[in-house]
Design a protein around this motif. Structure first.
Motif, PDB file in Angstrom:
ATOM      1  N   LYS A 115      43.092  25.164  44.570  1.00 48.57           N
ATOM      2  CA  LYS A 115      44.195  25.429  44.020  1.00 48.57           C
ATOM      3  C   LYS A 115      44.254  25.751  42.833  1.00 48.57           C
ATOM      4  O   LYS A 115      45.457  25.932  42.028  1.00 48.57           O
ATOM      5  CB  LYS A 115      45.039  24.061  44.430  1.00 48.57           C
ATOM      6  N   LEU A 116      42.965  25.923  42.068  1.00 46.74           N
ATOM      7  CA  LEU A 116      43.009  26.531  40.761  1.00 46.74           C
ATOM      8  C   LEU A 116      42.614  27.855  41.012  1.00 46.74           C
ATOM      9  O   LEU A 116      42.455  28.519  41.662  1.00 46.74           O
ATOM     10  CB  LEU A 116      41.680  25.895  40.104  1.00 46.74           C
ATOM     11  N   VAL A 117      43.229  28.727  39.727  1.00 46.69           N
ATOM     12  CA  VAL A 117      43.026  30.154  39.382  1.00 46.69           C
ATOM     13  C   VAL A 117      41.664  30.259  39.246  1.00 46.69           C
ATOM     14  O   VAL A 117      40.959  29.636  38.368  1.00 46.69           O
ATOM     15  CB  VAL A 117      44.038  30.719  38.556  1.00 46.69           C
ATOM     16  N   VAL A 118      41.129  31.293  40.089  1.00 45.27           N
ATOM     17  CA  VAL A 118      39.911  31.692  39.739  1.00 45.27           C
ATOM     18  C   VAL A 118      40.116  33.229  39.556  1.00 45.27           C
ATOM     19  O   VAL A 118      40.213  33.801  40.686  1.00 45.27           O
ATOM     20  CB  VAL A 118      38.835  31.721  41.120  1.00 45.27           C
ATOM     21  N   TRP A 119      40.219  33.879  38.396  1.00 40.41           N
ATOM     22  CA  TRP A 119      40.341  35.282  38.286  1.00 40.41           C
ATOM     23  C   TRP A 119      39.195  35.969  38.528  1.00 40.41           C
ATOM     24  O   TRP A 119      38.129  35.719  38.593  1.00 40.41           O
ATOM     25  CB  TRP A 119      40.555  35.535  36.789  1.00 40.41           C
ATOM     26  N   SER A 120      39.577  37.073  39.392  1.00 40.09           N
ATOM     27  CA  SER A 120      38.564  37.948  39.928  1.00 40.09           C
ATOM     28  C   SER A 120      38.912  39.263  40.415  1.00 40.09           C
ATOM     29  O   SER A 120      40.038  39.385  40.853  1.00 40.09           O
ATOM     30  CB  SER A 120      38.225  37.203  41.370  1.00 40.09           C
ATOM     31  N   GLY A 121      38.081  40.144  40.008  1.00 49.12           N
ATOM     32  CA  GLY A 121      38.252  41.603  40.651  1.00 49.12           C
ATOM     33  C   GLY A 121      38.044  41.809  41.703  1.00 49.12           C
ATOM     34  O   GLY A 121      37.385  41.049  42.559  1.00 49.12           O
ATOM     35  N   SER A 122      38.408  43.062  42.437  1.00 51.53           N
ATOM     36  CA  SER A 122      38.162  43.107  43.900  1.00 51.53           C
ATOM     37  C   SER A 122      36.622  43.425  44.077  1.00 51.53           C
ATOM     38  O   SER A 122      36.417  43.535  45.178  1.00 51.53           O
ATOM     39  CB  SER A 122      39.031  44.693  44.136  1.00 51.53           C
TER      40      SER A 122
ATOM     41  N   HIS B 138      37.946  39.421  55.427  1.00 50.15           N
ATOM     42  CA  HIS B 138      39.105  39.090  55.192  1.00 50.15           C
ATOM     43  C   HIS B 138      39.422  39.656  53.384  1.00 50.15           C
ATOM     44  O   HIS B 138      38.232  39.198  52.837  1.00 50.15           O
ATOM     45  CB  HIS B 138      39.908  38.163  55.490  1.00 50.15           C
ATOM     46  N   PRO B 139      40.415  40.212  52.930  1.00 49.32           N
ATOM     47  CA  PRO B 139      40.415  40.309  51.436  1.00 49.32           C
ATOM     48  C   PRO B 139      40.609  38.851  50.824  1.00 49.32           C
ATOM     49  O   PRO B 139      41.166  38.061  51.183  1.00 49.32           O
ATOM     50  CB  PRO B 139      41.954  40.812  51.264  1.00 49.32           C
ATOM     51  N   SER B 140      39.517  38.869  50.011  1.00 46.76           N
ATOM     52  CA  SER B 140      39.450  37.385  49.236  1.00 46.76           C
ATOM     53  C   SER B 140      40.078  37.419  48.011  1.00 46.76           C
ATOM     54  O   SER B 140      40.249  36.426  47.137  1.00 46.76           O
ATOM     55  CB  SER B 140      38.236  37.080  49.013  1.00 46.76           C
ATOM     56  N   THR B 141      40.748  38.629  47.436  1.00 44.65           N
ATOM     57  CA  THR B 141      41.699  38.453  46.221  1.00 44.65           C
ATOM     58  C   THR B 141      43.124  38.826  46.605  1.00 44.65           C
ATOM     59  O   THR B 141      43.683  39.578  47.686  1.00 44.65           O
ATOM     60  CB  THR B 141      41.374  39.359  45.074  1.00 44.65           C
ATOM     61  N   ILE B 142      43.892  38.575  45.446  1.00 48.98           N
ATOM     62  CA  ILE B 142      45.304  38.894  45.466  1.00 48.98           C
ATOM     63  C   ILE B 142      45.939  38.914  44.348  1.00 48.98           C
ATOM     64  O   ILE B 142      45.460  38.131  43.328  1.00 48.98           O
ATOM     65  CB  ILE B 142      46.096  37.559  46.224  1.00 48.98           C
ATOM     66  N   ARG B 143      46.937  39.971  44.063  1.00 49.53           N
ATOM     67  CA  ARG B 143      47.603  40.152  42.799  1.00 49.53           C
ATOM     68  C   ARG B 143      48.788  39.202  42.825  1.00 49.53           C
ATOM     69  O   ARG B 143      49.693  39.193  43.673  1.00 49.53           O
ATOM     70  CB  ARG B 143      47.785  41.582  42.515  1.00 49.53           C
TER      71      ARG B 143
ATOM     72  N   LEU C 252      33.407  32.256  43.583  1.00 51.06           N
ATOM     73  CA  LEU C 252      33.327  33.715  43.392  1.00 51.06           C
ATOM     74  C   LEU C 252      31.991  34.096  44.423  1.00 51.06           C
ATOM     75  O   LEU C 252      32.312  35.155  45.273  1.00 51.06           O
ATOM     76  CB  LEU C 252      32.716  34.167  42.135  1.00 51.06           C
ATOM     77  N   VAL C 253      31.058  33.260  44.529  1.00 51.26           N
ATOM     78  CA  VAL C 253      29.997  33.396  45.633  1.00 51.26           C
ATOM     79  C   VAL C 253      30.242  33.259  46.788  1.00 51.26           C
ATOM     80  O   VAL C 253      30.183  34.218  47.713  1.00 51.26           O
ATOM     81  CB  VAL C 253      28.691  32.826  45.188  1.00 51.26           C
TER      82      VAL C 253
ATOM     83  N   LEU D   6      41.216  34.984  43.100  1.00 52.90           N
ATOM     84  CA  LEU D   6      41.098  34.326  44.608  1.00 52.90           C
ATOM     85  C   LEU D   6      42.172  33.910  45.203  1.00 52.90           C
ATOM     86  O   LEU D   6      42.736  33.195  44.606  1.00 52.90           O
ATOM     87  CB  LEU D   6      39.860  33.409  44.689  1.00 52.90           C
ATOM     88  N   ARG D   7      42.188  34.547  46.608  1.00 53.37           N
ATOM     89  CA  ARG D   7      43.135  33.634  47.483  1.00 53.37           C
ATOM     90  C   ARG D   7      42.810  32.278  47.477  1.00 53.37           C
ATOM     91  O   ARG D   7      41.759  32.018  47.570  1.00 53.37           O
ATOM     92  CB  ARG D   7      43.330  34.341  48.722  1.00 53.37           C
TER      93      ARG D   7
END
Length: 156
Positions: free
Chosen positions: A107-114, A44-49, A34-35, A70-71
Motif C-alpha cells: 500500500k506504499l508508493v514504490v516509485w518506478s520506471g517502466s 502484466h504491467p507492473s507500473t501505473i501512472r 522492485l525485484v 508499482l501497482r
C-alpha cells in the motif's frame, strides 16, 4: 542504453535500476518489491501512472504531472478515482498511514520506471554501471558499420 544512443539520446535515466542496489538508501522492502515486480512484468504491467500518492502527501503538482509507481493495493482500488473526494481521501490517507506504520509495501508508493521489468536482483551500483558501459560499447562497436556514411563513387 545502446538503443537510446542509437536513436539520438544524449543520456539515459537509471533511477529505478539504481534504487535496487546495495548502496541505495531505498528501504529494503521497496528494493525487494522492485525485484518482485521485475519478475512478473512480462505477464502484466507492473507500473501505473497516478497522482494518488501526490494527493495523499499534499504535494501540489501541476495537473498534467503524475508519477510512475508499482501497482499495489491502493492504486488498484483508488487510482481511477483521482482526484479523490474528501471523504474517500480521508479513508485512503488513514489506510496509507497504517501501511506506513506497519511497513506494508503493498500500500506504499514504490516509485518506478517502466524498466522495472529488467530488474532481476539487487546488485552493486558499480557492477551495474560497469556492465552497462561494457555492453553498450560492444553493441555500438558491433553495429558501427550501419552508421558509416557511404561516399558516392566508392563501393562498400
Amino acid at each position: 542504453m545502446a538503443a537510446s544512443f542509437a536513436l539520438g539520446a544524449a543520456g539515459v535515466v537509471l533511477g529505478t535500476r539504481l534504487n535496487a542496489t546495495y548502496e541505495s538508501v531505498y528501504p529494503e522492502a521497496k528494493k525487494q518489491a522492485l525485484v518482485k515486480a521485475g519478475s512478473s512484468a512480462s505477464s502484466h504491467p507492473s507500473t501505473i501512472r497516478t497522482t494518488l500518492y501526490d494527493e495523499l502527501s499534499g504535494v501540489a503538482w501541476p495537473p498534467a504531472v503524475d508519477g510512475n509507481c508499482l501497482r499495489n493495493g491502493l492504486t488498484a482500488q483508488y487510482s481511477s478515482q483521482t482526484p479523490l473526494q474528501d471523504v474517500v481521501k480521508q479513508h485512503v490517507k488513514e489506510e496509507h498511514d497504517k501501511a506506513t506504520a506497519d511497513n506494508t509495501v503493498d500500500k506504499l508508493v514504490v516509485w518506478s520506471g517502466s524498466s522495472v521489468g529488467l530488474i532481476t536482483s539487487i546488485e552493486h551500483a558499480e557492477d551495474i554501471v560497469n556492465n552497462l558501459v561494457r555492453d553498450t560499447k560492444l553493441i555500438l562497436q558491433k553495429n558501427a558499420q550501419f552508421a558509416r556514411p557511404k561516399v558516392l563513387g566508392q563501393s562498400s
